[in-house]
Design a protein around this motif. Structure first.
Motif, mmCIF file in Angstrom:
data_model
loop_
_atom_site.group_PDB
_atom_site.id
_atom_site.type_symbol
_atom_site.label_atom_id
_atom_site.label_comp_id
_atom_site.label_asym_id
_atom_site.label_seq_id
_atom_site.Cartn_x
_atom_site.Cartn_y
_atom_site.Cartn_z
ATOM 1 N N SER A 41 66.356 55.092 68.481
ATOM 2 C CA SER A 41 67.362 54.055 68.227
ATOM 3 C C SER A 41 66.851 52.659 68.547
ATOM 4 O O SER A 41 67.404 51.661 68.072
ATOM 5 C CB SER A 41 68.627 54.336 69.042
ATOM 6 N N HIS A 82 69.294 57.320 75.940
ATOM 7 C CA HIS A 82 70.431 57.393 76.849
ATOM 8 C C HIS A 82 70.601 56.059 77.576
ATOM 9 O O HIS A 82 69.621 55.431 77.969
ATOM 10 C CB HIS A 82 70.218 58.501 77.884
ATOM 11 N N LYS A 109 78.670 56.572 84.174
ATOM 12 C CA LYS A 109 78.743 57.221 82.866
ATOM 13 C C LYS A 109 77.446 57.089 82.082
ATOM 14 O O LYS A 109 76.693 56.138 82.252
ATOM 15 C CB LYS A 109 79.895 56.629 82.045
ATOM 16 N N TYR A 137 75.838 57.063 78.159
ATOM 17 C CA TYR A 137 76.201 56.777 76.773
ATOM 18 C C TYR A 137 74.986 56.999 75.869
ATOM 19 O O TYR A 137 73.865 57.181 76.342
ATOM 20 C CB TYR A 137 76.670 55.336 76.635
ATOM 21 N N LYS A 138 75.250 56.946 74.567
ATOM 22 C CA LYS A 138 74.186 57.038 73.572
ATOM 23 C C LYS A 138 74.006 55.664 72.941
ATOM 24 O O LYS A 138 74.962 55.097 72.406
ATOM 25 C CB LYS A 138 74.525 58.082 72.509
ATOM 26 N N ASP A 139 72.790 55.163 73.014
ATOM 27 C CA ASP A 139 72.463 53.830 72.527
ATOM 28 C C ASP A 139 72.907 53.655 71.074
ATOM 29 O O ASP A 139 72.474 54.387 70.183
ATOM 30 C CB ASP A 139 70.954 53.600 72.649
ATOM 31 N N VAL A 192 75.623 54.339 69.678
ATOM 32 C CA VAL A 192 76.637 55.292 69.204
ATOM 33 C C VAL A 192 77.973 55.002 69.875
ATOM 34 O O VAL A 192 78.986 54.759 69.206
ATOM 35 C CB VAL A 192 76.200 56.747 69.466
ATOM 36 N N ASP A 193 77.981 55.037 71.201
ATOM 37 C CA ASP A 193 79.231 54.789 71.921
ATOM 38 C C ASP A 193 79.093 53.683 72.967
ATOM 39 O O ASP A 193 79.889 53.572 73.884
ATOM 40 C CB ASP A 193 79.771 56.071 72.559
ATOM 41 N N ILE A 194 78.061 52.849 72.822
ATOM 42 C CA ILE A 194 77.919 51.673 73.672
ATOM 43 C C ILE A 194 77.163 50.610 72.883
ATOM 44 O O ILE A 194 76.279 50.928 72.083
ATOM 45 C CB ILE A 194 77.194 52.003 74.999
ATOM 46 N N SER A 195 77.533 49.354 73.107
ATOM 47 C CA SER A 195 76.916 48.240 72.391
ATOM 48 C C SER A 195 76.518 47.152 73.375
ATOM 49 O O SER A 195 76.843 47.207 74.574
ATOM 50 C CB SER A 195 77.902 47.672 71.370
ATOM 51 N N ASP A 255 79.432 45.705 75.256
ATOM 52 C CA ASP A 255 79.866 46.525 76.391
ATOM 53 C C ASP A 255 79.020 46.223 77.628
ATOM 54 O O ASP A 255 79.527 46.179 78.752
ATOM 55 C CB ASP A 255 79.770 48.012 76.049
ATOM 56 N N CYS A 281 70.848 48.285 72.872
ATOM 57 C CA CYS A 281 71.042 48.163 74.322
ATOM 58 C C CYS A 281 69.761 47.860 75.087
ATOM 59 O O CYS A 281 69.807 47.210 76.140
ATOM 60 C CB CYS A 281 71.674 49.446 74.853
#
Length: 289
Positions: free
Chosen positions: A16, A36, A42, A44-46, A48-51, A54, A271
């Motif tokens: 990613s 990761h 927590k 997250y997936k770079d 995918v669910d974090i930017s 965030d 990220c």
């Protein structure tokens, strides 16, 4: 279709960290697997669910920065297996081996599965992306995987990746520069250029600019594009970690005034770059012949 050669059955893939936009991944047939990102308690997936937003929010509210961790061997095995079982060869681009163990883990998985070709990009962000798009064009021309990897490895030192930082706050918070350096840069309005060594992927400090960001970005862009008299004019990336359209347009116009690239591609960094460099970071990334 770019990225998948139906006759030779080649899949084009990357970590990613290549920072290609969704539209470019779709156009060139690029598959990606996320690193990761650990933020507080927590994971997250770079991308995918974090930017990047965030990350900045977490730092502003809780004074914490994320850590990234490599893709492990089992993840690579699961990711590649279906393609290999279907008779595909997979060319996978990794962030520089000097920056992450992802490449090493990818090599272990590739050895077990066969028909997977890991590429140490010796780069990050769209420095990797430039090589990926070169590979996509080679796949389209019908080249064999081994020849593509060999050609790409020869092109790695032709990639020029750098970024200008608006602030050293995130480098300081991440333990990558001293409080004195960060304070001095802030007081003197210094904006350093961080360059990627294209033989190793390691980061180094280049020229230190001084002044408002709009003037710095214009000067930086001209400096970088006039360092070389053999620009590869297929494409250039403007990659940023979250910056105003005004600043992007300044850089775009400066590129247009300085060199005749066929494409100026704009992407937002994921990220990895964002957590290290902070907001308002921008880079101009290109290749030479």
């Amino acid at each position: 279709m770019f990225g998948v050669n139906i006759v030779r059955k080649i899949i084009l893939s990357a970590d990613s960290t290549c920072d290609l936009s969704e539209s470019l991944k779709q156009k060139y047939g690029v598959n990606t697997y996320p690193l990761h990102v650990i933020l507080g308690e927590k994971e997250y997936k770079d991308g995918v669910d974090i930017s990047a937003l965030d990350i900045y929010s977490a730092y502003e509210k809780h004074n914490i920065l994320p850590k990234t961790s490599a893709i492990n061997v089992n993840e690579y095995l699961d990711y590649f297996k279906d393609w290999v079982d279907q008779g595909y060869s997979v060319i996978h681009f990794n962030i520089a081996a000097s920056l992450s163990s992802s490449y090493q883990n990818c090599c272990i998985a590739a050895k077990e599965l066969g028909n997977v070709y890991p590429v140490d990009s010796c780069n990050l962000s769209t420095g990797i992306g430039l090589l990926i798009l070169e590979a996509a064009e080679m796949i389209e021309r019908g080249m064999e995987p081994e020849d593509i990897v060999s050609e790409i490895e020869n092109k790695r030192t032709k990639v020029h990746a750098s970024f200008v930082l608006d602030t050293l706050e995130f480098l300081y918070a991440g333990g990558r520069c001293s409080a004195l350096a960060a304070l001095g840069a802030n007081i003197l309005n210094i904006k350093p250029c961080i360059e990627v060594d294209n033989t190793s992927g390691m980061m180094k400090v280049g020229k230190k600019y001084r002044g408002p960001l709009n003037k710095v970005l214009k000067k930086y862009t001209v400096d970088k594009l006039t360092e070389h008299d053999n620009l590869k004019l297929d494409r250039v990336f403007i990659t940023h970690s979250g910056i105003s359209e005004e600043m992007i347009n300044i850089v775009r116009r400066t590129i247009e005034e300085t060199a005749e690239f066929k494409e100026i591609l704009i992407t937002q960094a994921g990220c990895t770059v964002s957590s290290h460099c902070g907001p308002n970071t921008l880079g101009v990334l290109f290749m030479t012949e």
